[in-house]
Scaffold this active site. Structure first.
Site, PDB file in Angstrom:
ATOM      1  N   TYR A  59      -3.424  -1.183  -1.925  1.00 13.35           N
ATOM      2  CA  TYR A  59      -4.596  -1.820  -1.345  1.00 13.35           C
ATOM      3  C   TYR A  59      -5.709  -0.806  -1.055  1.00 13.35           C
ATOM      4  O   TYR A  59      -6.300  -0.809   0.032  1.00 13.35           O
ATOM      5  CB  TYR A  59      -4.238  -2.550  -0.047  1.00 13.35           C
ATOM      6  CG  TYR A  59      -3.199  -3.632  -0.171  1.00 13.35           C
ATOM      7  CD1 TYR A  59      -2.971  -4.291  -1.375  1.00 13.35           C
ATOM      8  CD2 TYR A  59      -2.433  -4.003   0.932  1.00 13.35           C
ATOM      9  CE1 TYR A  59      -2.005  -5.283  -1.476  1.00 13.35           C
ATOM     10  CE2 TYR A  59      -1.476  -5.002   0.841  1.00 13.35           C
ATOM     11  CZ  TYR A  59      -1.257  -5.629  -0.363  1.00 13.35           C
ATOM     12  OH  TYR A  59      -0.303  -6.609  -0.451  1.00 13.35           O
ATOM     13  N   HIS A 127       6.881  -3.356  -4.477  1.00 17.95           N
ATOM     14  CA  HIS A 127       5.676  -4.162  -4.612  1.00 17.95           C
ATOM     15  C   HIS A 127       5.571  -4.813  -5.995  1.00 17.95           C
ATOM     16  O   HIS A 127       5.592  -4.135  -7.009  1.00 17.95           O
ATOM     17  CB  HIS A 127       4.460  -3.262  -4.375  1.00 17.95           C
ATOM     18  CG  HIS A 127       3.206  -4.001  -4.051  1.00 17.95           C
ATOM     19  ND1 HIS A 127       2.073  -3.382  -3.595  1.00 17.95           N
ATOM     20  CD2 HIS A 127       2.896  -5.339  -4.105  1.00 17.95           C
ATOM     21  CE1 HIS A 127       1.118  -4.282  -3.396  1.00 17.95           C
ATOM     22  NE2 HIS A 127       1.595  -5.471  -3.706  1.00 17.95           N
TER      23      HIS A 127
END
Length: 396
Positions: A59, A127
């Protein structure tokens, strides 16, 4: 480096039912994440009783921004590290680059410790597990469990988009290791538009022994908003097809005609229904009996106003779950929550009619023909060696 944690209880007894997601601290969602009032958001969240934060190295600057906010004296003096639950991820480097090797996973986790100013992480996911092979996922999970043994990580999980892939991998990990995952994070699959994360999937997670299943992206990564995904930074990367985008925008007048906003309806519906549907794989809240669990939701917000409104809605949802009582005020709040739930459900059923074939539609993840741009034969470069530009001062 690590901080051995001897009081490791089941995750459902440790994780709060509402998590502040910080994917929004990223250029994918806002033009300049350093302009966000991150310090005010984090401080206010803790004051409101939101004691869990979710981030990822993928992110952009999210880990750095969140870490500096949590370490700011105005926050750290009131809220010690032991008072909040910190979640991050590993393995995804870029949109087309994944590295699930033990060396990278370990280095990524150690880098997260530095960025987040902590000696341990409460929960780490691999992830977007659908982008790599099952054997790579298994290898990476085993490395996270080694880090758990060293006191660096408390709980281990996986995250991703396709519910089928998450179920299959959770089953495989338990079968191959004899130990279930602590957590699975699913996003975009328990929303007004998509309810794939339903009873069948939850039954599979239960059989796989997964302790907690979390629901994220209640707004479908911006699909279920008045603005939509085509009016901001999300237009460049959002994986939804144009037909789905248009169908979701067609829901705006349905909400307006009911005196509502689309995002308000979407958040209330997801929080209210996941609190119940996710309860068997949920967490605890002090507002309910110690025997009761409630589905854990991850909220993505980018302002203090959004934070306060989401917390208000969540607290109202919990009031609707409370048992009947002789307390008049509590009874009024419980009834208001019940009535609100019915009102929202009526609006959502109209929306389902409008969605038509786009109801429960899931896009492909990864796209057909996806190739991991990470060269499997290259020497792994530790993420600890990546130079990070000096952070701007956090906005209040």
């Amino acid at each position: 480096m690590g901080s051995l944690i001897s009081d490791r209880q089941p995750l459902h007894d440790s994780i709060p039912p509402l998590v502040l997601g910080t994917a929004t601290f990223n250029t994918q969602y806002v033009p300049n994440p350093f302009d966000l009032p991150a310090l005010s958001i984090v401080s206010r969240a803790l004051d409101l009783g939101v004691h869990a934060f979710d981030t990822s190295p993928y992110y952009g600057p999210s880990e750095l921004i969140l870490g500096d906010a949590l370490a700011h004296p105005s926050v750290a003096q009131k809220h010690p590290r032991s008072s909040y639950f910190l979640v991050t991820k590993a393995g995804r480097i870029a949109s087309d680059i994944f590295d699930y090797s033990p060396a990278w996973v370990r280095s990524s986790v150690l880098r997260s410790l530095e960025r987040l100013h902590t000696s341990y992480l409460d929960l780490v996911y691999m992830h977007d597990v659908e982008f790599v092979s099952p054997s790579e996922v298994l290898t990476a999970v085993l490395e996270l469990r080694r880090l758990r043994g060293e006191g660096i990580v408390r709980y281990v999980g996986i995250s991703g988009y396709p519910v089928e892939a998450l179920c299959t991998l959770a089953e495989m990990i338990r079968r191959e290791t004899g130990e279930p995952l602590d957590a699975v994070l699913s996003y975009g699959h328990f929303t007004v538009q998509n309810t794939t994360l339903g009873a069948e999937a939850m039954s599979r997670f239960e059989r796989a022994g997964v302790d907690v299943v979390l629901n994220a992206s209640m707004l479908g990564m911006g699909l279920l908003t008045t603005r939509g995904v085509d009016a901001g930074p999300m237009a460049k990367w959002h994986p939804s097809p144009n037909g789905l985008r248009k169908a979701c925008q067609d829901l705006v007048p349905i909400a307006t005609n009911a005196g509502e906003k689309l995002e308000v309806v979407a958040i209330r519906w997801a929080l209210d229904n996941w609190a119940r549907a996710g309860a068997p794989r949920g967490g605890r809240t002090p507002q309910l009996s110690v025997r009761d669990r409630v589905g854990v939701s991850v909220m993505g917000i980018s302002s203090v106003v959004e934070l306060e409104e989401t917390c208000r809605v969540f607290n109202s949802v919990i009031e609707g779950l409370e048992p009947e009582t002789a307390n008049v005020e509590q009874t009024k709040r419980r009834q208001w929550s019940t009535d609100r739930r019915q009102t929202i459900q009526q609006v959502v059923e109209q929306m389902w009619t409008i969605l038509g074939r786009w109801k429960d539609y899931s896009w492909s993840s990864p796209d057909p023909g996806f190739v991991n741009a990470r060269n499997p034969t290259e020497v792994v470069k530790s993420p600890m060696s990546v130079n990070v530009e000096e952070l701007p001062v956090l906005n209040n």
